[in-house]
Design a protein around this motif. Structure first.
Motif, PDB file in Angstrom:
ATOM      1  N   ALA A   3      11.394  81.253  59.163  1.00  0.00           N
ATOM      2  CA  ALA A   3      12.093  80.489  60.196  1.00  0.00           C
ATOM      3  C   ALA A   3      13.043  79.471  59.567  1.00  0.00           C
ATOM      4  CB  ALA A   3      11.099  79.788  61.109  1.00  0.00           C
ATOM      5  N   LEU A   4      12.615  78.852  58.478  1.00  0.00           N
ATOM      6  CA  LEU A   4      13.460  77.874  57.799  1.00  0.00           C
ATOM      7  C   LEU A   4      14.716  78.533  57.234  1.00  0.00           C
ATOM      8  CD1 LEU A   4      13.756  74.949  56.855  1.00  0.00           C
ATOM      9  CD2 LEU A   4      12.574  75.607  54.757  1.00  0.00           C
ATOM     10  N   ILE A   8      18.513  77.557  58.485  1.00  0.00           N
ATOM     11  CA  ILE A   8      19.514  77.105  57.512  1.00  0.00           C
ATOM     12  C   ILE A   8      20.717  78.042  57.517  1.00  0.00           C
ATOM     13  CG2 ILE A   8      19.968  76.810  55.043  1.00  0.00           C
ATOM     14  CD1 ILE A   8      17.100  75.743  54.794  1.00  0.00           C
ATOM     15  N   GLY A   9      20.467  79.336  57.557  1.00  0.00           N
ATOM     16  CA  GLY A   9      21.555  80.303  57.588  1.00  0.00           C
ATOM     17  C   GLY A   9      22.428  80.158  58.822  1.00  0.00           C
ATOM     18  N   LEU A  10      21.815  79.980  59.976  1.00  0.00           N
ATOM     19  CA  LEU A  10      22.581  79.835  61.211  1.00  0.00           C
ATOM     20  C   LEU A  10      23.372  78.532  61.244  1.00  0.00           C
ATOM     21  CD1 LEU A  10      20.094  81.295  63.836  1.00  0.00           C
ATOM     22  CD2 LEU A  10      22.097  82.382  62.812  1.00  0.00           C
ATOM     23  N   ALA A  55      33.185  80.409  52.569  1.00  0.00           N
ATOM     24  CA  ALA A  55      32.000  80.355  51.715  1.00  0.00           C
ATOM     25  C   ALA A  55      30.749  80.032  52.530  1.00  0.00           C
ATOM     26  CB  ALA A  55      32.195  79.320  50.609  1.00  0.00           C
ATOM     27  N   ALA A  56      30.860  79.106  53.479  1.00  0.00           N
ATOM     28  CA  ALA A  56      29.720  78.764  54.323  1.00  0.00           C
ATOM     29  C   ALA A  56      29.302  79.953  55.189  1.00  0.00           C
ATOM     30  CB  ALA A  56      30.051  77.566  55.202  1.00  0.00           C
ATOM     31  N   GLY A  61      25.343  83.698  56.195  1.00  0.00           N
ATOM     32  CA  GLY A  61      24.971  85.050  56.629  1.00  0.00           C
ATOM     33  C   GLY A  61      23.946  85.678  55.707  1.00  0.00           C
ATOM     34  N   LEU A  62      24.123  85.492  54.409  1.00  0.00           N
ATOM     35  CA  LEU A  62      23.159  86.050  53.462  1.00  0.00           C
ATOM     36  C   LEU A  62      21.793  85.379  53.565  1.00  0.00           C
ATOM     37  CD1 LEU A  62      25.410  86.499  50.291  1.00  0.00           C
ATOM     38  CD2 LEU A  62      24.513  88.286  51.797  1.00  0.00           C
ATOM     39  N   VAL A  63      21.782  84.059  53.746  1.00  0.00           N
ATOM     40  CA  VAL A  63      20.505  83.346  53.879  1.00  0.00           C
ATOM     41  C   VAL A  63      19.794  83.760  55.163  1.00  0.00           C
ATOM     42  CG1 VAL A  63      19.480  81.061  54.214  1.00  0.00           C
ATOM     43  CG2 VAL A  63      21.190  81.403  52.445  1.00  0.00           C
ATOM     44  N   ALA A  64      20.530  83.842  56.275  1.00  0.00           N
ATOM     45  CA  ALA A  64      19.920  84.248  57.544  1.00  0.00           C
ATOM     46  C   ALA A  64      19.430  85.693  57.454  1.00  0.00           C
ATOM     47  CB  ALA A  64      20.922  84.097  58.676  1.00  0.00           C
TER      48      ALA A  64
END
Length: 71
Positions: A3-4, A8-10, A55-56, A61-64
Motif C-alpha cells: 500500500a505504501l 508513493i507511486g500515485l 521523471a516523476a 509509474g514504476l513504483v506504483a
C-alpha cells in the motif's frame, strides 16, 4: 508495504502531471545592487522544468506498478 509503494507511486504520478500541466513554479531572488548593507533585489517566478515532470511520471509509474505486482 504494498500500500505504501502504491501511494508513493500515485503521489509521484500526480506531481508529474501537475508539473507537465504548467502549474508548478518556484521563486528565485537575485541581488541587483548592493552598497554596504543596503541592497536591491528582484524576485522572479520560474516554472519547474518539464523533464522533472516526466521523471516523476516514470518513477511514480514504476513504483506504483511495483506495488501492484509485489506478492
Amino acid at each position: 508495504m504494498r500500500a505504501l509503494l502504491i501511494i508513493i507511486g500515485l503521489v509521484l504520478v500526480a506531481g508529474g502531471i501537475w508539473v507537465l500541466a504548467g502549474q508548478a513554479s518556484y521563486q528565485q531572488t537575485d541581488t541587483l545592487v548592493q552598497l554596504g548593507s543596503a541592497k536591491i533585489t528582484a524576485t522572479h517566478d520560474k516554472a519547474v522544468p518539464n523533464w522533472a515532470g516526466v521523471a516523476a511520471l516514470v518513477v511514480g509509474g514504476l513504483v506504483a506498478l511495483g506495488g501492484f505486482l509485489k506478492r
